[in-house]
Design an enzyme around this catalytic site. Structure first.
Site, PDB file in Angstrom:
ATOM      1  N   GLU A 201       7.504  -6.679   1.228  1.00 44.77           N
ATOM      2  CA  GLU A 201       6.315  -6.538   2.083  1.00 44.77           C
ATOM      3  C   GLU A 201       5.368  -7.725   1.902  1.00 44.77           C
ATOM      4  O   GLU A 201       4.839  -8.276   2.868  1.00 44.77           O
ATOM      5  CB  GLU A 201       5.557  -5.246   1.722  1.00 44.77           C
ATOM      6  CG  GLU A 201       6.154  -3.967   2.294  1.00 44.77           C
ATOM      7  CD  GLU A 201       5.815  -3.789   3.768  1.00 44.77           C
ATOM      8  OE1 GLU A 201       5.149  -4.652   4.348  1.00 44.77           O
ATOM      9  OE2 GLU A 201       6.230  -2.771   4.344  1.00 44.77           O
TER      10      GLU A 201
ATOM     11  N   LYS B 294       1.198  10.088   5.554  1.00 44.42           N
ATOM     12  CA  LYS B 294       1.354   8.731   6.080  1.00 44.42           C
ATOM     13  C   LYS B 294       2.631   8.071   5.579  1.00 44.42           C
ATOM     14  O   LYS B 294       2.737   6.855   5.517  1.00 44.42           O
ATOM     15  CB  LYS B 294       0.110   7.899   5.702  1.00 44.42           C
ATOM     16  CG  LYS B 294      -1.199   8.470   6.280  1.00 44.42           C
ATOM     17  CD  LYS B 294      -2.399   7.543   6.059  1.00 44.42           C
ATOM     18  CE  LYS B 294      -3.656   8.108   6.734  1.00 44.42           C
ATOM     19  NZ  LYS B 294      -4.822   7.206   6.612  1.00 44.42           N
TER      20      LYS B 294
ATOM     21  N   SER C  55     -10.591   5.699  -4.143  1.00 45.40           N
ATOM     22  CA  SER C  55     -11.514   6.835  -4.270  1.00 45.40           C
ATOM     23  C   SER C  55     -11.073   7.854  -5.313  1.00 45.40           C
ATOM     24  O   SER C  55     -11.884   8.359  -6.086  1.00 45.40           O
ATOM     25  CB  SER C  55     -11.672   7.504  -2.905  1.00 45.40           C
ATOM     26  OG  SER C  55     -10.403   7.907  -2.396  1.00 45.40           O
TER      27      SER C  55
ATOM     28  N   TYR D 270     -15.513   0.890  -6.001  1.00 48.13           N
ATOM     29  CA  TYR D 270     -16.795   1.559  -5.756  1.00 48.13           C
ATOM     30  C   TYR D 270     -17.736   1.371  -6.951  1.00 48.13           C
ATOM     31  O   TYR D 270     -18.922   1.641  -6.843  1.00 48.13           O
ATOM     32  CB  TYR D 270     -16.572   3.052  -5.498  1.00 48.13           C
ATOM     33  CG  TYR D 270     -15.677   3.318  -4.296  1.00 48.13           C
ATOM     34  CD1 TYR D 270     -16.203   3.412  -3.012  1.00 48.13           C
ATOM     35  CD2 TYR D 270     -14.291   3.442  -4.439  1.00 48.13           C
ATOM     36  CE1 TYR D 270     -15.389   3.639  -1.917  1.00 48.13           C
ATOM     37  CE2 TYR D 270     -13.457   3.661  -3.349  1.00 48.13           C
ATOM     38  CZ  TYR D 270     -14.017   3.758  -2.097  1.00 48.13           C
ATOM     39  OH  TYR D 270     -13.205   3.971  -1.004  1.00 48.13           O
TER      40      TYR D 270
ATOM     41  N   ARG E 143     -11.060  10.521   2.322  1.00 50.24           N
ATOM     42  CA  ARG E 143     -11.065  11.290   3.584  1.00 50.24           C
ATOM     43  C   ARG E 143     -12.411  12.003   3.762  1.00 50.24           C
ATOM     44  O   ARG E 143     -12.920  12.099   4.862  1.00 50.24           O
ATOM     45  CB  ARG E 143      -9.920  12.285   3.610  1.00 50.24           C
ATOM     46  CG  ARG E 143      -8.582  11.651   3.348  1.00 50.24           C
ATOM     47  CD  ARG E 143      -7.513  12.122   4.318  1.00 50.24           C
ATOM     48  NE  ARG E 143      -6.194  11.774   3.805  1.00 50.24           N
ATOM     49  CZ  ARG E 143      -5.703  10.541   3.789  1.00 50.24           C
ATOM     50  NH1 ARG E 143      -6.406   9.533   4.281  1.00 50.24           N
ATOM     51  NH2 ARG E 143      -4.510  10.303   3.294  1.00 50.24           N
TER      52      ARG E 143
ATOM     53  N   LYS F  90       0.855  -1.187   0.000  1.00 47.26           N
ATOM     54  CA  LYS F  90       0.000   0.000   0.000  1.00 47.26           C
ATOM     55  C   LYS F  90       0.885   1.229   0.000  1.00 47.26           C
ATOM     56  O   LYS F  90       1.748   1.394   0.861  1.00 47.26           O
ATOM     57  CB  LYS F  90      -0.895  -0.018   1.239  1.00 47.26           C
ATOM     58  CG  LYS F  90      -1.694   1.264   1.395  1.00 47.26           C
ATOM     59  CD  LYS F  90      -2.775   1.116   2.429  1.00 47.26           C
ATOM     60  CE  LYS F  90      -3.511   2.415   2.624  1.00 47.26           C
ATOM     61  NZ  LYS F  90      -4.606   2.275   3.594  1.00 47.26           N
TER      62      LYS F  90
ATOM     63  N   LYS G 233      -2.456  -1.429  -3.643  1.00 48.43           N
ATOM     64  CA  LYS G 233      -3.267  -0.223  -3.545  1.00 48.43           C
ATOM     65  C   LYS G 233      -2.413   1.028  -3.631  1.00 48.43           C
ATOM     66  O   LYS G 233      -1.374   1.057  -2.984  1.00 48.43           O
ATOM     67  CB  LYS G 233      -3.990  -0.270  -2.198  1.00 48.43           C
ATOM     68  CG  LYS G 233      -4.830   0.923  -1.889  1.00 48.43           C
ATOM     69  CD  LYS G 233      -5.486   0.731  -0.564  1.00 48.43           C
ATOM     70  CE  LYS G 233      -6.296   1.982  -0.267  1.00 48.43           C
ATOM     71  NZ  LYS G 233      -6.744   2.011   1.081  1.00 48.43           N
TER      72      LYS G 233
HETATM   73  C1  PBG Z   1      -7.222   3.488   5.801  1.00 44.20           C
HETATM   74  C2  PBG Z   1      -7.680   3.280   4.415  1.00 44.20           C
HETATM   75  C3  PBG Z   1      -7.551   4.198   3.366  1.00 44.20           C
HETATM   76  C4  PBG Z   1      -8.229   3.653   2.297  1.00 44.20           C
HETATM   77  C5  PBG Z   1      -8.725   2.398   2.680  1.00 44.20           C
HETATM   78  N1  PBG Z   1      -8.369   2.194   4.016  1.00 44.20           N
HETATM   79  C6  PBG Z   1      -6.948   5.552   3.342  1.00 44.20           C
HETATM   80  C7  PBG Z   1      -5.553   5.743   3.727  1.00 44.20           C
HETATM   81  O1  PBG Z   1      -4.799   4.811   3.936  1.00 44.20           O
HETATM   82  O2  PBG Z   1      -5.141   6.898   3.871  1.00 44.20           O
HETATM   83  C8  PBG Z   1      -8.383   4.313   0.971  1.00 44.20           C
HETATM   84  C9  PBG Z   1      -9.578   3.958   0.197  1.00 44.20           C
HETATM   85  C10 PBG Z   1      -9.826   4.837  -0.960  1.00 44.20           C
HETATM   86  O3  PBG Z   1      -9.154   5.861  -1.182  1.00 44.20           O
HETATM   87  O4  PBG Z   1     -10.758   4.498  -1.697  1.00 44.20           O
HETATM   88  N2  PBG Z   1      -6.275   2.747   6.324  1.00 44.20           N
END
Ligand code: PBG
Length: 338
Positions: A247, A231, A288, A327, A212, A202, A262
């Site tokens: 990982e 992050k 998203s 989605y 968010r 990720k 991701k």
């Molecule tokens: C949180 C998490 C995130 C997403 C899924 N779980 C955001 C992040 O890590 O900042 C993102 C999902 C998306 O953007 O559709 N751990």
């Protein structure tokens, strides 16, 4: 090996594209409803649906609406749903302790969805960001996200979610060692059949922006002092691919059943490398920001919405993914038909 020596004019690749029937016949990659995991946002209020502005067509669903949506998933032939919570801001605190509430939003939604559609798999995120007032996935101490203390809380969070009936736990936090700790915790509690889908690779990405808004996690770096504004100390650097393999290897050794890469589209190379290297069930998360980007262009009339959706979903399959968290799942399933 394939013989590519065929020369024009005897060889004419366009022969195989001249009509729909032959294009269908020779298509190498197929997208099916079996490939879809529906990313769904739930909220703890009374309104059935609260639209997410940055994601046209996506709404936060009440628990009752989520249960109906689970039934709809069953009808559409979607195998699984991934649930993401938007909780009342007043329930958030520095430690994210609402994540451990067995009667909190996630557990309530999971129970309602499993009741409504027992044969649809329910996946839950293991991470603290929907529950912390600072928006980080882990515990924040003196401006740092502390690893091992966070892992201990994530194990408890997973146990609470699985107690409510979740079928798959999906740690999305990127703490070191969390997959092994969660596996051990689940096994000790008698949940040896619960699946773990690890967000194994990720990346720290700009494409989580609309999420968010969707889950109502504030801007990182606001509020508390010494709060890192991003992050990057736990999510991966965009420039790395070897690190993704490391990982993934660690997560497999710790007990991951399913692997997730991701974001999706900007990281198709990672999907391919992970699938080739480990040959385990591998998924991509069309996040998203990818959703927002496609819809923004489509709403402006700049791209054909349905074709662009289906083309991106197919690209994940072509890159080696076994499925996609998206989605778009209900729309894609409807377009794919029975
Ligand atoms: C949180 C998490 C995130 C997403 C899924 N779980 C955001 C992040 O890590 O900042 C993102 C999902 C998306 O953007 O559709 N751990």
């Amino acid at each position: 090996m394939n013989d590519y020596s065929g020369r024009y004019p005897a060889a004419r690749p366009r022969r195989l594209r001249q009509s729909n029937w032959v294009r269908r016949l020779v298509r190498e990659t197929q997208l099916s409803r079996d490939d879809l995991i529906w990313a769904m946002v739930v909220h703890d209020g009374a309104e059935d649906e609260i639209p997410v502005a940055a994601m046209p067509g996506v709404a936060r669903l009440s628990v009752a609406a989520a249960a109906k949506a689970a039934k709809q998933a069953e009808k559409l032939g979607i195998p699984a749903i991934a649930v993401f919570p938007h909780i009342d801001a007043r329930k958030k605190d520095t430690s994210g302790k609402e994540a451990l509430n067995p009667n909190g939003l996630v557990c309530t939604a999971v129970r309602a969805m499993k009741d409504a559609a027992p044969d649809v798999g329910i996946m839950v995120d293991v991470a603290l960001d929907p529950f912390t007032d600072h928006g980080h996935d882990g515990l924040l101490k003196d401006g740092r996200i502390v690893n091992d203390e966070t892992v201990a809380v994530l194990v408890e969070q997973a146990l609470v979610q699985v107690g409510a009936g979740a079928d798959i736990v999906a740690p999305s936090d990127m703490m070191d060692g969390r997959v092994g700790a969660i596996r051990a915790g689940l096994d000790a509690a008698g949940f040896q059949d619960t699946l773990i889908m690890s967000y194994a690779a990720k990346y720290a990405s700009a494409f989580y922006g609309p999420y968010r808004e969707a889950i109502g996690s504030g801007k990182l770096g606001s509020g508390a002092t010494k709060n890192p504004g991003d992050k990057r100390t736990y999510q991966m650097d965009s420039g790395n691919t070897d690190e993704a393999l490391r990982e993934v290897a660690m997560d497999i050794a710790e007990g991951a059943d399913l692997l997730l890469v991701k974001p999706g589209l900007p990281y198709l190379d990672i999907v391919r490398r992970v699938k080739d290297a480990f040959a385990l069930p591998t998924y991509a998360f069309q996040v998203s920001g990818e959703y927002a980007m496609l819809m923004a262009a489509a709403k402006n009339g700049w791209i054909d919405e349905e074709r662009a959706i289906m083309e991106t979903l197919l690209s994940f399959k072509r890159a080696g993914a076994d499925g996609i968290v998206t989605y778009f799942a209900p729309r894609a399933a409807a377009l794919l038909g029975a």
